[in-house]
Scaffold this motif. Sequence first.
Motif, PDB file in Angstrom:
ATOM      1  N   SER A 193       2.688   6.782  -1.032  1.00 47.23           N
ATOM      2  CA  SER A 193       1.616   5.788  -1.116  1.00 47.23           C
ATOM      3  C   SER A 193       1.551   5.191  -2.517  1.00 47.23           C
ATOM      4  O   SER A 193       2.070   5.755  -3.486  1.00 47.23           O
ATOM      5  N   TYR A 194       0.899   4.050  -2.618  1.00 49.81           N
ATOM      6  CA  TYR A 194       0.745   3.362  -3.908  1.00 49.81           C
ATOM      7  C   TYR A 194       0.047   4.274  -4.918  1.00 49.81           C
ATOM      8  O   TYR A 194       0.477   4.391  -6.066  1.00 49.81           O
ATOM      9  N   THR A 239       0.814  -1.222   0.000  1.00 52.32           N
ATOM     10  CA  THR A 239       0.000   0.000   0.000  1.00 52.32           C
ATOM     11  C   THR A 239       0.844   1.267   0.000  1.00 52.32           C
ATOM     12  O   THR A 239       0.325   2.359  -0.177  1.00 52.32           O
ATOM     13  N   GLU A 240       2.155   1.120   0.219  1.00 51.53           N
ATOM     14  CA  GLU A 240       3.052   2.265   0.172  1.00 51.53           C
ATOM     15  C   GLU A 240       4.463   1.801  -0.187  1.00 51.53           C
ATOM     16  O   GLU A 240       4.826   0.646   0.012  1.00 51.53           O
ATOM     17  N   GLU A 264      -0.213   7.622  -4.876  1.00 46.41           N
ATOM     18  CA  GLU A 264       0.662   8.750  -5.227  1.00 46.41           C
ATOM     19  C   GLU A 264       1.753   8.324  -6.196  1.00 46.41           C
ATOM     20  O   GLU A 264       2.104   9.056  -7.125  1.00 46.41           O
TER      21      GLU A 264
END
Length: 319
Positions: free
Chosen positions: A93-94, A10-11, A96
């Motif tokens: 983040s994923y 997720t990041e 972004e």
Amino acid sequence: MTKGNHSLVTEFILSGLTEKPELQLPLFLLFLGIYVFTVMGNLGMIILIGLSSSLHTPMYYLLSSLSFIDLSYSTVITPKMLINFMREKNVISYTECMTQLYFFLVFGISECYMLAAMAYDRYIAICNPLLYSVTMSPQVCCLMVAGVYSMGLVGATTHTVCMLKVLFCKENIINDFFCELSPLLELSCSSTFINEVLLLCFSAFNVLLPTLTIVPSYIFILASILRIRSTSGRSKAVSTCSSHLSAVAAFFGSGAFMYLQPSSSNSMDQGKVSSVFYTIVVPMLNPLIYSLRNKDVKVALCKIFQKYQSSLKYHILLL
């Protein structure tokens, strides 16, 4: 980590340019200065071309578009990098990351074709000057710019959609200072064969197609310049092309070094240096190249300053 957006990650963590804490502040100040200069230079070029009627020509219309691309290109990368210099952990983040990747590709690919469009403009201006106003009409210029952005959008959408299908499991440290295609693909825990083929094909296409426009254009331009008898005519023709050639060499040279080589021989440290050059340094250099080596821009800038000074003196006298 929980699953989201077809990914277990997720990041991501960006490794950045250096792991030495003592270099963080100097690098922050350096790249802050470069970014401020980039914004001022490109925004200044756009405003100058918009305000100066003498620069309302196809050449400068394309140049203002190039300045917009450079400004956007740098803004996609640099502010996030500057923020990360001030953090201990450079997290993105994923969502972004994919967004940054998309816009980086849009403006990066667009710049390739914008430089090609500018080469074609110089070819028409020097080799077929009598047909210039017809060939490079406002409608044609608008279509060329629309085509440039269309190529950027198509390439970026294709790469990003394919990247969204890639799975990221445990590894989430990107060995770069922004979300780039190659470092992201190295983190994948699923097959990336299609992505790698697309990367190689699109990279070759987006370099070779503009090159096949730029190189023949300048061969014909050189032949035409050699036929010009007057020294002043040759000098003027060379001056209008030298700035563009410098911009082409800087952008395509660093871009080709980054992408047109097998991944096995691509050192990550060399890749970072190349990335810094074509994502941060080149957008700063372009307005500098076109302002210092272009007499029309210098004259227009002087006229704007003189007009501003006259207006200021008039208002002071009224007071």
